[in-house]
Design a protein around this motif. Structure first.
Motif: not given
Length: 251
Positions: A173, A185, A188, A192, A199-202, A204, A208
């Protein structure tokens, strides 16, 4: 004939109990090289005719940043330092909610229960699996320290497709190592955890980011370093057993 069958059943049961105790006790010192959940994902992908690339690299307790430890506790199990494997109040609240709601299901699994399920068992919901989960939860609470339970959790938690453990999550991530995660970080990553495959952090999502801010506030309210110090205050296993039984009976 019946007596012979009963004897075989008893021997099988006692053997299973002994093996499970030895397995859990050994993992007090030996880092699990793989988790049951990871194996399940691999088998499911193979049966579906897909490839499955997975990453799991162990990071010891001392190298895991305190803000990641606290972020996960704040997000997943704020009573982690106080309960004996089962958060009875959360279970009761979830039962009331689930009986009255048709739109959402609330869970009440502690970090200890998630370790029991992900390391030793399968993911589908069933009464036999829940019974075994309770048994393994009791064992790890009796035989491991709280620090060890959290260390294992952070190293086997699923944080994305084929991404298991804090080190793989940090690299996937944020392109960094777990020891070098910033506070944000860490928040985050914790945000997720309930749905790491969706759920994506790319980047967020707004939801999120909002949950990460909530986790940050919860970490401060829990006392951060003071809370982690509580994990070192381990009662004797006899005391833990007695208090665990009292918790279960009170439920």
């Amino acid at each position: 004939m019946l007596r012979k069958l009963l004897r075989i059943a008893l021997i099988t049961l006692l053997s299973g109990i002994a093996l499970s105790v030895l397995l859990v006790l050994s993992l007090r010192w030996i880092n699990p090289p793989v988790s049951a959940l990871l194996l399940e994902r691999q088998v499911s992908a193979k049966l579906a005719g897909h490839s499955y690339d997975s990453k799991l690299q162990w990071t010891p307790w001392a190298a895991l940043p305190d803000h990641l430890k606290m972020a996960v506790i704040a997000a997943e199990d704020q009573q982690f330092a106080n309960h004996h494997g089962f958060d009875i109040a959360a279970i009761q609240a979830a039962l009331v909610h689930n009986q009255s709601s048709t739109s959402s299901i609330r869970g009440a699994s502690t970090i200890s229960q998630q370790v029991a399920k992900n390391v030793f068992l399968w993911s589908s919901r069933s009464w036999p699996r829940k019974a075994l989960e309770a048994w393994f939860t009791l064992l790890i609470e009796l035989l491991w320290s709280k620090e060890r339970i959290l260390e294992v959790y952070l190293n086997i938690a699923e944080w994305g497709p084929g991404i298991f453990g804090a080190e793989a999550a940090a690299e996937y991530h944020f392109q960094t190592g777990a020891p070098y995660l910033s506070n944000q970080q860490a928040y985050l990553l914790a945000a997720i955890l309930p749905s790491p495959l969706t759920r994506s952090l790319q980047p967020p999502s707004a939801a999120t980011l909002q949950r990460a801010r909530w986790i940050s506030r919860q970490v401060q309210q829990l006392g951060a370093g003071h809370y982690l110090n509580k994990l070192k205050q381990q009662p004797a296993w006899t005391t833990k057993l007695r208090e665990t039984i009292e918790d279960i009976l009170s439920f």
